[in-house]
Motif scaffolding. Structure first.
Motif, short mmCIF file in Angstrom:
data_model
loop_
_atom_site.label_atom_id
_atom_site.label_comp_id
_atom_site.label_asym_id
_atom_site.label_seq_id
_atom_site.Cartn_x
_atom_site.Cartn_y
_atom_site.Cartn_z
N SER A 90 0.83 -1.21 0.00
CA SER A 90 0.00 0.00 0.00
C SER A 90 0.86 1.26 0.00
O SER A 90 0.54 2.25 -0.68
CB SER A 90 -0.91 0.00 1.23
OG SER A 90 -1.79 -1.10 1.21
N VAL A 91 1.96 1.24 0.75
CA VAL A 91 2.86 2.38 0.78
C VAL A 91 3.48 2.61 -0.60
O VAL A 91 3.55 3.74 -1.09
CB VAL A 91 3.95 2.20 1.84
CG1 VAL A 91 4.96 3.34 1.78
CG2 VAL A 91 3.34 2.13 3.24
N SER A 92 3.92 1.50 -1.23
CA SER A 92 4.55 1.61 -2.56
C SER A 92 3.57 2.18 -3.58
O SER A 92 3.91 3.07 -4.38
CB SER A 92 5.04 0.24 -3.02
OG SER A 92 6.06 -0.24 -2.18
N GLU A 93 2.34 1.68 -3.56
CA GLU A 93 1.34 2.16 -4.50
C GLU A 93 1.03 3.64 -4.27
O GLU A 93 0.95 4.43 -5.22
CB GLU A 93 0.06 1.34 -4.38
CG GLU A 93 -1.04 1.78 -5.35
CD GLU A 93 -2.32 0.98 -5.18
OE1 GLU A 93 -3.28 1.26 -5.91
OE2 GLU A 93 -2.34 0.07 -4.32
N ALA A 94 0.87 4.03 -2.99
CA ALA A 94 0.57 5.42 -2.68
C ALA A 94 1.74 6.34 -3.06
O ALA A 94 1.53 7.46 -3.52
CB ALA A 94 0.25 5.56 -1.20
N ALA A 95 2.96 5.84 -2.87
CA ALA A 95 4.14 6.63 -3.23
C ALA A 95 4.21 6.83 -4.74
O ALA A 95 4.52 7.93 -5.22
CB ALA A 95 5.40 5.95 -2.72
N ASP A 104 -2.50 17.39 -2.99
CA ASP A 104 -2.86 17.23 -1.59
C ASP A 104 -3.53 15.89 -1.35
O ASP A 104 -3.33 15.24 -0.32
CB ASP A 104 -3.80 18.36 -1.15
CG ASP A 104 -3.09 19.71 -1.09
OD1 ASP A 104 -1.85 19.71 -1.06
OD2 ASP A 104 -3.79 20.73 -1.06
N LYS A 105 -4.35 15.45 -2.32
CA LYS A 105 -5.08 14.20 -2.17
C LYS A 105 -4.14 13.00 -2.18
O LYS A 105 -4.23 12.12 -1.32
CB LYS A 105 -6.13 14.06 -3.27
CG LYS A 105 -6.97 12.80 -3.16
CD LYS A 105 -8.00 12.69 -4.28
CE LYS A 105 -9.06 13.77 -4.13
NZ LYS A 105 -10.17 13.59 -5.12
N THR A 106 -3.21 12.94 -3.15
CA THR A 106 -2.30 11.80 -3.21
C THR A 106 -1.31 11.83 -2.04
O THR A 106 -0.88 10.78 -1.57
CB THR A 106 -1.53 11.77 -4.55
OG1 THR A 106 -0.87 13.04 -4.75
CG2 THR A 106 -2.48 11.51 -5.71
N LEU A 107 -0.95 13.02 -1.57
CA LEU A 107 -0.07 13.11 -0.40
C LEU A 107 -0.78 12.59 0.84
O LEU A 107 -0.18 11.86 1.64
CB LEU A 107 0.36 14.57 -0.18
CG LEU A 107 1.23 14.83 1.06
CD1 LEU A 107 2.52 14.01 1.01
CD2 LEU A 107 1.53 16.31 1.20
N ALA A 108 -2.06 12.95 0.99
CA ALA A 108 -2.83 12.47 2.14
C ALA A 108 -2.94 10.95 2.12
O ALA A 108 -2.85 10.30 3.17
CB ALA A 108 -4.22 13.10 2.13
N ARG A 109 -3.11 10.37 0.93
CA ARG A 109 -3.19 8.91 0.82
C ARG A 109 -1.85 8.26 1.19
O ARG A 109 -1.82 7.21 1.83
CB ARG A 109 -3.60 8.52 -0.60
CG ARG A 109 -5.06 8.84 -0.92
CD ARG A 109 -5.37 8.59 -2.37
NE ARG A 109 -6.77 8.89 -2.68
CZ ARG A 109 -7.27 8.95 -3.91
NH1 ARG A 109 -6.47 8.75 -4.96
NH2 ARG A 109 -8.54 9.22 -4.10
N LEU A 110 -0.76 8.90 0.77
CA LEU A 110 0.56 8.37 1.11
C LEU A 110 0.79 8.45 2.62
O LEU A 110 1.30 7.50 3.24
CB LEU A 110 1.64 9.17 0.38
CG LEU A 110 3.10 8.82 0.73
CD1 LEU A 110 3.38 7.34 0.49
CD2 LEU A 110 4.07 9.70 -0.07
#
Length: 480
Positions: A90-95, A104-110
């Motif tokens: 999940s971390v790899s995908e979010a990164a 802001d949205k993708t950073l929040a997910r990461l």
């Protein structure tokens, strides 16, 4: 007193909630033996149950951990390290999503994907009444295990992060310790004193004498009767050069007002809060309070030990590094091998002068020039006071002739001066460039390093980048 009543009321309320929540849960969660039930309770705590049941589970889990053996607690720590960590996929995908589309949205997910479940675990564990103190004790045990099992470092990192937040300055309460302080706290002051042993109740009473002594401690609302750190202060007329004059000195019989506040002992009390700094806040607030309450005080200094100096001298002599020592100096320093050297030097004035000259020259080099791998002074006490904005004021020959003082620092003691007009400037210079603020008296002890062919410096012992030497030492401003 009101603070203690409020905390007690809250703890009683949470205990009631825990007891009622216990009735809502399966009895299998409340077996008496620790063993497997620790992991079962840990998973149940993370299962997202209601607040009341969560409090009950947290309380039971802490009870089980108290009864657990060292091996069972170690198994629990490994469970936290291995099972309660962010999901790597999940971390790899979010990164990747953040790198492809920064927003802001993708950073929040990461941030959400990389958030450690251990932080949430300890937050929920802290719901139980009295949990904060038990979690601090738990970290003390965890730190001991890390010494032989670095796989647990990530658990400690998360726990230290949480405790730093829970014990931030805004939650701390400064209290003066005096003879009217509850006996339970006074006993802990005796127990936790880490610099100069308190030799019983009479010794403590002398150190709390309201005429010329002060003692202050930080407390946290969750640990009402447990000091976190305390400082002992002597109010004198002069800057002392030996600890015996502070610990054994008689108070003045006249009414002359003191002009100097001497901070002679600072002791951290909770092993589980290792790495969380309170001393800088404590000293600065005590200086401000004393300056306001005792108007005659003009000078604020420490009388500090040099706990690593003897070890550094041994390494410097053994390595043949670039230190300011002549052949005669090395011969004089050879006397330090005699465990009775401090008693013997009084019989040989000439030899004493030679030894003092060599040792004080080394001391000046140690404090002003010696650097560790992070390009900061090698002495931990110096790092603390210089980082707080103090100035290296004076080095004291045979300031501590106790067995400990001779073993750790060859008797050396140090005065650091806290000048209210210079604290911020000194702090900024040290933080930005590693500059050591030092008096002329200390700088005058510094000797040139002799050129000796065939001798190489030891990188982790001394780092002396020639042109930077003068930049890193700042002395007194010219007198007008």
């Amino acid at each position: 007193m009101a603070e203690r009543v409020n905390v007690s009321f809250f703890q009683d309320l949470m205990a009631t909630v825990a007891e009622q929540g216990r009735a809502l849960l399966p009895k299998a969660l409340f077996r008496d033996g620790p063993g497997e039930s620790i992991e079962v309770l840990s998973r149940a705590l993370m299962s997202g149950r209601g607040e009341a049941s969560g409090v009950a589970i947290a309380r039971q889990l802490l009870n089980q951990l108290k009864k657990a053996s060292s091996e069972e607690r170690l198994t629990f720590y490994h469970f936290l390290a291995e099972d309660l960590q962010p999901d790597a996929a999940s971390v790899s995908e979010a990164a990747r999503n953040y790198l492809d589309q920064p927003s802001d949205k993708t950073l929040a997910r990461l941030q959400k994907a990389s958030y450690s479940p251990r932080l949430e675990f300890f937050r929920r564990l802290n719901l139980a009444p009295g949990a904060t103190a038990e979690i601090v004790a738990l970290r003390s045990d965890l730190v001991r295990h890390i010494k032989s099992d670095d796989a647990l470092a990530a658990v400690d990192s998360d726990l230290e992060r949480l405790l730093t937040s829970w014990f931030n300055r805004g939650f701390l309460v400064l209290r003066r310790i005096d003879w009217q302080t509850p006996a339970a706290i006074l006993e802990k002051i005796i127990q936790y004193e880490a610099v100069h042993e308190i030799r019983g109740w009479d010794d403590l009473r002398r150190r709390l004498d309201p005429k010329d002594r002060r003692c202050f401690a930080f407390f946290h609302p969750a640990l009402v009767d447990e000091p976190l750190i305390f400082v002992e202060v002597a109010l004198t007329r002069d800057m002392p050069n030996a600890i015996s004059t502070v610990l054994d000195g008689r108070r003045a019989e006249d009414d002359a007002a003191p002009t100097t506040a001497v901070f002679y002992s600072i002791s951290n009390c909770q092993e589980g809060l290792k790495g969380i700094s309170f001393g800088n806040f404590l000293l600065k607030q005590v200086v401000e309070d004393l300056a306001r309450d005792v108007s005659s005080l003009k000078t604020f200094v420490t009388l500090s030990p040099a706990p690593s100096f003897a070890r550094w001298v041994d390494r410097a002599l053994a390595s043949g590094s670039d230190v300011p020592l002549s052949a005669d100096d090395r011969k004089a320093l050879g006397r330090l091998r005699d465990p009775r050297w401090a008693d013997e030097i009084a019989k040989d004035v000439a030899g004493t002068d030679e030894l003092k000259s060599a040792l004080m020259g080394l001391a000046a080099h140690y404090y002003l020039m010696a650097r560790s791998s992070d390009d900061r002074p090698v002495d931990q006490v110096a790092r603390f006071h210089l980082g707080n904005g103090a100035r290296l004021e004076r080095l004291n020959w045979l300031g501590d002739t106790s067995e400990k003082g001779l073993r750790e620092g060859h008797g050396l003691m140090v005065n650091y001066r806290y000048d209210l007009a210079e604290i911020e400037r000194n702090h900024e210079a040290y933080a930005d460039e590693g500059t050591v603020a030092a008096s002329r008296a200390v700088r005058a002890l510094l000797r040139p390093v002799p050129k000796v062919k065939g001798l190489a410096a030891v990188p982790d012992l001394l780092a002396l980048p020639g042109a930077a030497k003068t930049k890193r030492v700042r002395g007194d401003e010219p007198q007008s």
